[in-house]
Design an enzyme around this catalytic site. Structure first.
Site, PDB file in Angstrom:
ATOM      1  N   SER A   1       0.815  -1.210   0.000  1.00 52.27           N
ATOM      2  CA  SER A   1       0.000   0.000   0.000  1.00 52.27           C
ATOM      3  C   SER A   1       0.859   1.276   0.000  1.00 52.27           C
ATOM      4  O   SER A   1       1.520   1.574  -0.987  1.00 52.27           O
ATOM      5  CB  SER A   1      -0.956  -0.046   1.198  1.00 52.27           C
ATOM      6  OG  SER A   1      -1.951   0.935   1.100  1.00 52.27           O
TER       7      SER A   1
ATOM      8  N   ASP B   1       9.810   6.031 -10.204  1.00 49.13           N
ATOM      9  CA  ASP B   1       9.404   6.776 -11.397  1.00 49.13           C
ATOM     10  C   ASP B   1      10.183   8.078 -11.546  1.00 49.13           C
ATOM     11  O   ASP B   1      10.528   8.498 -12.658  1.00 49.13           O
ATOM     12  CB  ASP B   1       7.907   7.085 -11.349  1.00 49.13           C
ATOM     13  CG  ASP B   1       7.041   5.903 -11.768  1.00 49.13           C
ATOM     14  OD1 ASP B   1       7.614   4.835 -12.098  1.00 49.13           O
ATOM     15  OD2 ASP B   1       5.805   6.034 -11.756  1.00 49.13           O
TER      16      ASP B   1
ATOM     17  N   LYS C   1      -0.668  -4.170  -3.226  1.00 46.83           N
ATOM     18  CA  LYS C   1      -1.977  -3.653  -2.809  1.00 46.83           C
ATOM     19  C   LYS C   1      -2.102  -2.227  -3.333  1.00 46.83           C
ATOM     20  O   LYS C   1      -1.644  -1.280  -2.702  1.00 46.83           O
ATOM     21  CB  LYS C   1      -2.141  -3.673  -1.292  1.00 46.83           C
ATOM     22  CG  LYS C   1      -3.520  -3.203  -0.845  1.00 46.83           C
ATOM     23  CD  LYS C   1      -3.636  -3.143   0.668  1.00 46.83           C
ATOM     24  CE  LYS C   1      -5.019  -2.662   1.085  1.00 46.83           C
ATOM     25  NZ  LYS C   1      -5.306  -1.276   0.673  1.00 46.83           N
TER      26      LYS C   1
END
Length: 428
Positions: free
Chosen positions: A288, A299, A313
């Site tokens: 999560s 990224d 998740k």
């Protein structure tokens, strides 16, 4: 008979509110609701033991929600109160984050420092029994209720683990669960090490405080350890990203089915640590919010990610309190990282989801258990290198992920390794 049918019909009308779209939008829905009424009435009148229509209604509601995904839940009043107590850090238990997966209660992550963690329960372990009760087909609410209890009292948890022939028996003694979310220390070569075990309202402030303190002591690089961190508050994750990335940078998008539900989250404030070399450690217990943070930094090419593929998740749940004191935890959206990629690449619970590290470190089950027992040794001084769990020198193992992170920082190769990984990923 008519009174029973009226009660059942009322219960079914309540249940129908949970159905997607308009309940009366299609003939098929009418037929299914009629069948449900018929089934409940037959049970109420003919079942071998006396039943209560309210209990049947609760079971039906749970069944409706269980068809959605592993993270949506209908919580009865006690379970809802327990959930709120857990959020406030006020409960006694064994310290496991769990979910339903393929009919089994499955461990997402043991909480660092708790009885389950110290005993060696691992992510992806399947709970077969709790005391003498089978856990197959059990809801997470039921499992949580059985594992919680008075501090000092034992609970027997039987675990099934991949590639282990016999089931494992853990006699766990319940403790008051106190989560120390942030711990830090200075490693060799002025490397700051921060372990974050959960994202709560104070996590971002605590991480920044610890790193600021270590920088004053001369820290030249930072390792953020998110292994076995099951997640927590989304805002906390965005706050931590903001400390390392310039403001007004898109950090995350959530997108649901409802029109206009898309929401974008941007970094904010001064990025106090925008230039410090940065490595994040993850494993299959990182879920999560841990995946939001590690995925965003990956990224941005802002941090090097080392360890194992994360849990996967990538969905948003919100709590809908209901008028009778119960509540519905419902998945309303999915997470999308700055590049647009989802954390959950597939809705299949068996799919390989999550964040793939830039440098993968394979860890055997045996070594993973040993690493758990010596997890706190990193915080001890050289003369006090010991764990709060009994272990001996011959059972100690090298923390290969941490070792690799230190080697890369000492060689001054963090930026080069990030670029190398980015090029390899672009070719895939």
């Amino acid at each position: 008979m008519k009174i029973v049918r009226v009660k059942i019909l009322s219960a079914v009308l309540i249940i129908s509110l949970f159905c997607a779209g308009s309940v009366f939008a299609a003939d098929e829905t009418y037929e299914k609701l009629k069948t449900m009424i018929d089934v409940m009435e037959i049970i109420n009148v003919n079942y071998v033991s006396e039943t209560k229509s309210a209990d049947l209604a609760v079971g039906a509601i749970k069944g409706v929600v269980r068809t959605l995904d592993p993270f949506s839940q209908y919580m009865e009043e006690k379970a809802y109160k327990d959930m709120k107590n857990e959020t406030e850090g006020n409960y006694s238990g064994v310290g496991l984050r769990i979910m339903e997966k393929n009919g089994f209660i499955t461990v997402v992550s043991p909480i660092v420092g708790t009885p389950a963690f110290k005993a060696g329960v691992l992510p992806d372990d399947r709970i077969i029994k709790i005391d003498k009760k089978s856990a197959q087909g059990m809801s997470t609410n039921e499992a949580v209720d059985l594992m919680r209890g008075k501090a000092g009292k034992k609970v027997k948890v039987i675990i099934r683990r991949d590639n282990v022939v016999e089931d494992l028996v853990f006699d766990l003694v319940r403790e008051k669960i106190k989560i120390e979310t942030v711990r830090s220390t200075m490693l060799e070569e002025n490397i700051a090490y921060i372990r974050l075990s959960e994202f709560n309202a104070q996590s971002a402030a605590d991480v920044k405080k610890e790193l600021s303190s270590l920088k004053k002591e001369g820290a030249q690089a930072v390792i953020l350890d998110l292994r076995n961190n099951p997640g927590g508050l989304l805002d906390s994750a965005i706050d931590i990203i903001s400390a390392f990335v310039k403001e007004k940078t898109l950090a995350l998008t959530t997108r649901g089915r409802v029109e206009g539900s898309e929401k974008k989250y941007y970094t904010h404030g001064v990025a106090e640590f925008a230039d410090i070399p940065f490595i994040i450690l993850v494993n299959r217990g990182s879920a999560s919010a841990s995946e939001i943070v590690s995925g965003a930094f990956q990224d941005f090419k802002r941090a090097l990610i080392i360890g194992q593929n994360t849990f996967g998740k990538g969905s948003v749940q919100t709590i809908f309190p209901l008028s009778d004191g119960t509540a519905l935890r419902l998945t309303i959206a999915k997470y999308y990282l700055p590049s647009g990629r989802p954390i959950n690449r597939s809705d299949d619970v068996n799919a390989k989801n999550g964040i793939t590290p830039d440098i993968e470190i394979k860890v055997s089950i045996e070594d993973e258990i040993k690493l758990y027992t010596q997890a706190d040794m990193v915080f001890a001084k050289d003369s006090e290198k010991k764990s709060d769990v009994k272990t001996d020198d011959k059972n100690k193992v090298e923390d290969e992920a941490l070792k690799k992170a230190i080697e890369i920082i000492k060689a001054g190769n963090v930026a080069a390794e990030i670029e190398k990984s980015a090029k390899q990923n672009s070719k895939k």
